[in-house]
Design a protein around this motif. Structure first.
Motif, PDB file in Angstrom:
ATOM      1  N   UNK A 224       0.854  -1.183   0.000  1.00  0.00           N
ATOM      2  CA  UNK A 224       0.000   0.000   0.000  1.00  0.00           C
ATOM      3  C   UNK A 224       0.894   1.238   0.000  1.00  0.00           C
ATOM      4  N   UNK A 225       0.645   2.146  -0.950  1.00  0.00           N
ATOM      5  CA  UNK A 225       1.448   3.362  -1.081  1.00  0.00           C
ATOM      6  C   UNK A 225       0.544   4.575  -0.908  1.00  0.00           C
ATOM      7  N   UNK A 226       0.942   5.459  -0.019  1.00  0.00           N
ATOM      8  CA  UNK A 226       0.212   6.709   0.207  1.00  0.00           C
ATOM      9  C   UNK A 226       1.125   7.875  -0.149  1.00  0.00           C
ATOM     10  N   UNK A 227       0.724   8.741  -1.100  1.00  0.00           N
ATOM     11  CA  UNK A 227       1.546   9.917  -1.414  1.00  0.00           C
ATOM     12  C   UNK A 227       1.712  10.804  -0.188  1.00  0.00           C
ATOM     13  N   UNK A 231       7.578  14.293  -4.032  1.00  0.00           N
ATOM     14  CA  UNK A 231       8.540  13.201  -4.167  1.00  0.00           C
ATOM     15  C   UNK A 231       8.732  12.502  -2.825  1.00  0.00           C
ATOM     16  N   UNK A 232       7.602  12.156  -2.246  1.00  0.00           N
ATOM     17  CA  UNK A 232       7.611  11.436  -0.973  1.00  0.00           C
ATOM     18  C   UNK A 232       6.396  10.533  -0.907  1.00  0.00           C
ATOM     19  N   UNK A 233       6.539   9.421  -0.210  1.00  0.00           N
ATOM     20  CA  UNK A 233       5.435   8.467  -0.091  1.00  0.00           C
ATOM     21  C   UNK A 233       5.627   7.617   1.156  1.00  0.00           C
ATOM     22  N   UNK A 234       4.511   7.107   1.680  1.00  0.00           N
ATOM     23  CA  UNK A 234       4.530   6.165   2.789  1.00  0.00           C
ATOM     24  C   UNK A 234       4.176   4.788   2.246  1.00  0.00           C
ATOM     25  N   UNK A 235       4.983   3.800   2.587  1.00  0.00           N
ATOM     26  CA  UNK A 235       4.804   2.444   2.062  1.00  0.00           C
ATOM     27  C   UNK A 235       4.572   1.480   3.225  1.00  0.00           C
ATOM     28  N   UNK A 236       3.529   0.660   3.109  1.00  0.00           N
ATOM     29  CA  UNK A 236       3.236  -0.394   4.089  1.00  0.00           C
ATOM     30  C   UNK A 236       3.112  -1.711   3.338  1.00  0.00           C
ATOM     31  N   UNK A 237       3.835  -2.720   3.801  1.00  0.00           N
ATOM     32  CA  UNK A 237       3.839  -4.011   3.116  1.00  0.00           C
ATOM     33  C   UNK A 237       3.364  -5.125   4.039  1.00  0.00           C
ATOM     34  N   UNK A 335       2.856   3.032  -8.376  1.00  0.00           N
ATOM     35  CA  UNK A 335       1.702   3.835  -7.981  1.00  0.00           C
ATOM     36  C   UNK A 335       1.604   5.109  -8.819  1.00  0.00           C
ATOM     37  N   UNK A 336       2.742   5.740  -9.104  1.00  0.00           N
ATOM     38  CA  UNK A 336       2.734   6.946  -9.933  1.00  0.00           C
ATOM     39  C   UNK A 336       2.366   6.617 -11.386  1.00  0.00           C
ATOM     40  N   UNK A 337       2.836   5.478 -11.884  1.00  0.00           N
ATOM     41  CA  UNK A 337       2.490   5.081 -13.253  1.00  0.00           C
ATOM     42  C   UNK A 337       0.998   4.788 -13.375  1.00  0.00           C
ATOM     43  N   UNK A 338       0.389   4.275 -12.315  1.00  0.00           N
ATOM     44  CA  UNK A 338      -1.062   4.055 -12.330  1.00  0.00           C
ATOM     45  C   UNK A 338      -1.811   5.378 -12.479  1.00  0.00           C
ATOM     46  N   UNK A 342       4.758   9.420 -16.394  1.00  0.00           N
ATOM     47  CA  UNK A 342       5.769   8.854 -17.290  1.00  0.00           C
ATOM     48  C   UNK A 342       6.988   8.496 -16.448  1.00  0.00           C
ATOM     49  N   UNK A 343       7.653   7.381 -16.787  1.00  0.00           N
ATOM     50  CA  UNK A 343       8.809   6.949 -16.007  1.00  0.00           C
ATOM     51  C   UNK A 343       9.855   8.049 -15.903  1.00  0.00           C
ATOM     52  N   UNK A 344      10.014   8.815 -16.969  1.00  0.00           N
ATOM     53  CA  UNK A 344      11.036   9.867 -16.977  1.00  0.00           C
ATOM     54  C   UNK A 344      10.706  11.007 -16.011  1.00  0.00           C
ATOM     55  N   UNK A 345       9.452  11.102 -15.582  1.00  0.00           N
ATOM     56  CA  UNK A 345       9.054  12.169 -14.658  1.00  0.00           C
ATOM     57  C   UNK A 345       9.409  11.835 -13.211  1.00  0.00           C
TER      58      UNK A 345
END
Length: 371
Positions: A224-227, A231-237, A335-338, A342-345
């Motif tokens: 689970x990824x929360x913006x 350029x920051x995110x919280x990740x829970x696995x 998550x950003x691609x969803x 673009x990958x380059x961004x």
């Protein structure tokens, strides 16, 4: 061995902010495994993978009765969920010293853990299997139960937070009438039985040896990824099996599947695939994604110490930083691609929050020829 607790935790790869959960099972149909064979897997899948580590302490009679091979097959789902199965008795002994909480049954290991002052949760309490006057019976009465229908993670956190180390002192005082003198007493008894003169030097007890391997944890995750900013995110696995085994799992997560013995269905449903270190990571990314059209992102470490990440385009990113930040960035990128990025961004300096840690990675563009 208790003064070396931090050393054992370090050898197990348990970070200071992580909690080590030990699941102890004696043998027989009334044991933890006999009564609730899926409990170790359920416990592992209920806990955030980056906050907890899980180890099992199994009675040797289980292996003696069923064979090592059968037990390994039986526990394969547990191991995929990240449950550590010790190879010998010294390893689980060190685990008890290193643990933050023990989930147990009427076996003696549960009592040993309580005697060290550890929090307890009783998974099963078959009172008919023990003498009602025994210390084990008293402990089973005093310790809280692990509720089957309640949130497992919440119960474990509460047991740790609310524990008083003197909670079971009256019961655990019955462990021995001669604390710390067993080596002297037993050696003297043996020499008397053998009718031999006893050695003059004192009977010594050695501390437990260090665990031979760290706890690896799960290789595949429900993420689970929360913006948390540009350029920051919280990740829970969580272990990936949670998606398939827990009907209450919230929506919005994705599957990041590692290549260490994954289920076939998991590979086919992977949104992110995580590889292992090799000399041709860029080729591995291209080849793997071509065979998995439904998978969006592939990422793996290189022999140079950084990671490469790619999608179905010709673009490739170089991710530099410490573990597990580089690995987690693959989920952030997905998550950003969803969201049609673009990958380059995605280049720049990123901050990933996970299990109370701030992990920083530097992301730059790379070419397919990168090694």
């Amino acid at each position: 061995s208790a003064p070396l607790r931090a050393t054992y935790r370090q050898a197990f790869g348990v970070r200071p902010e992580q909690k080590l959960v030990v699941i102890s099972s004696t043998w027989g149909p009334d044991s933890l495994l006999g009564a609730q064979p899926d409990l170790p897997r359920r416990v592992a899948e209920a806990l955030p993978s980056d906050e907890f580590r899980v180890l099992m302490a199994l009675h040797p009679n289980i292996c003696s009765h069923h064979s090592s091979w059968q037990l390994a097959e039986y526990l394969s789902d547990c191991e995929r969920a990240g449950v550590h199965i010790p190879g010998d008795v010294d390893e689980w002994r060190a685990g008890i010293v290193a643990s933050d909480v023990t989930i147990g049954d009427q076996g003696s290991v549960t009592f040993y853990s309580a005697a060290l002052g550890n929090p307890l949760l009783m998974a099963t309490t078959p009172s008919h299997t023990v003498d009602p006057r025994s210390p084990i019976a008293q402990l089973m009465t005093a310790a809280p139960r692990l509720g089957a229908g309640d949130d497992i993670a919440d119960q474990i956190r509460r047991a740790i937070a609310e524990h008083d180390v003197t909670r079971y002192s009256a019961v655990t005082a019955l462990t021995s009438s001669e604390p710390d003198h067993s080596a002297t007493i037993v050696r003297s008894a043996m020499y008397r039985t053998l009718r031999l003169p006893e050695a003059p030097e004192p009977a010594e007890i050695s501390a437990l040896p260090l665990p031979p391997r760290p706890i690896a944890g799960s290789d595949s995750h429900l993420v689970f990824v929360e913006p948390a900013g540009d350029q920051a995110a919280t990740v829970t696995r969580f272990p990936a099996g949670r998606l398939f085994n827990n009907p209450d799992t919230p929506r919005g997560g994705h599957l990041a599947i590692g290549t260490r013995e994954p289920r076939r269905r998991w590979i086919e449903l992977a949104d992110v695939i995580i590889g292992h270190c090799g000399p041709d990571t860029d080729h591995w990314i291209s080849e793997t994604l071509s065979g998995l059209p439904g998978c969006a992102v592939a990422s793996a470490p290189t022999t140079q110490g950084h990671w490469l990440l790619g999608d179905h385009t010709e673009h490739l990113l170089r991710v530099a930083g410490t573990e597990p930040g580089c690995r987690l960035f693959a989920s952030v990128a997905y998550q950003r691609l969803r969201q049609r990025a673009d990958l380059r961004e995605l280049t720049g300096d990123w901050t990933i929050m996970c299990a109370g840690r701030k992990l920083r990675v530097e992301v730059t563009q790379a070419s397919r020829a990168a090694r």
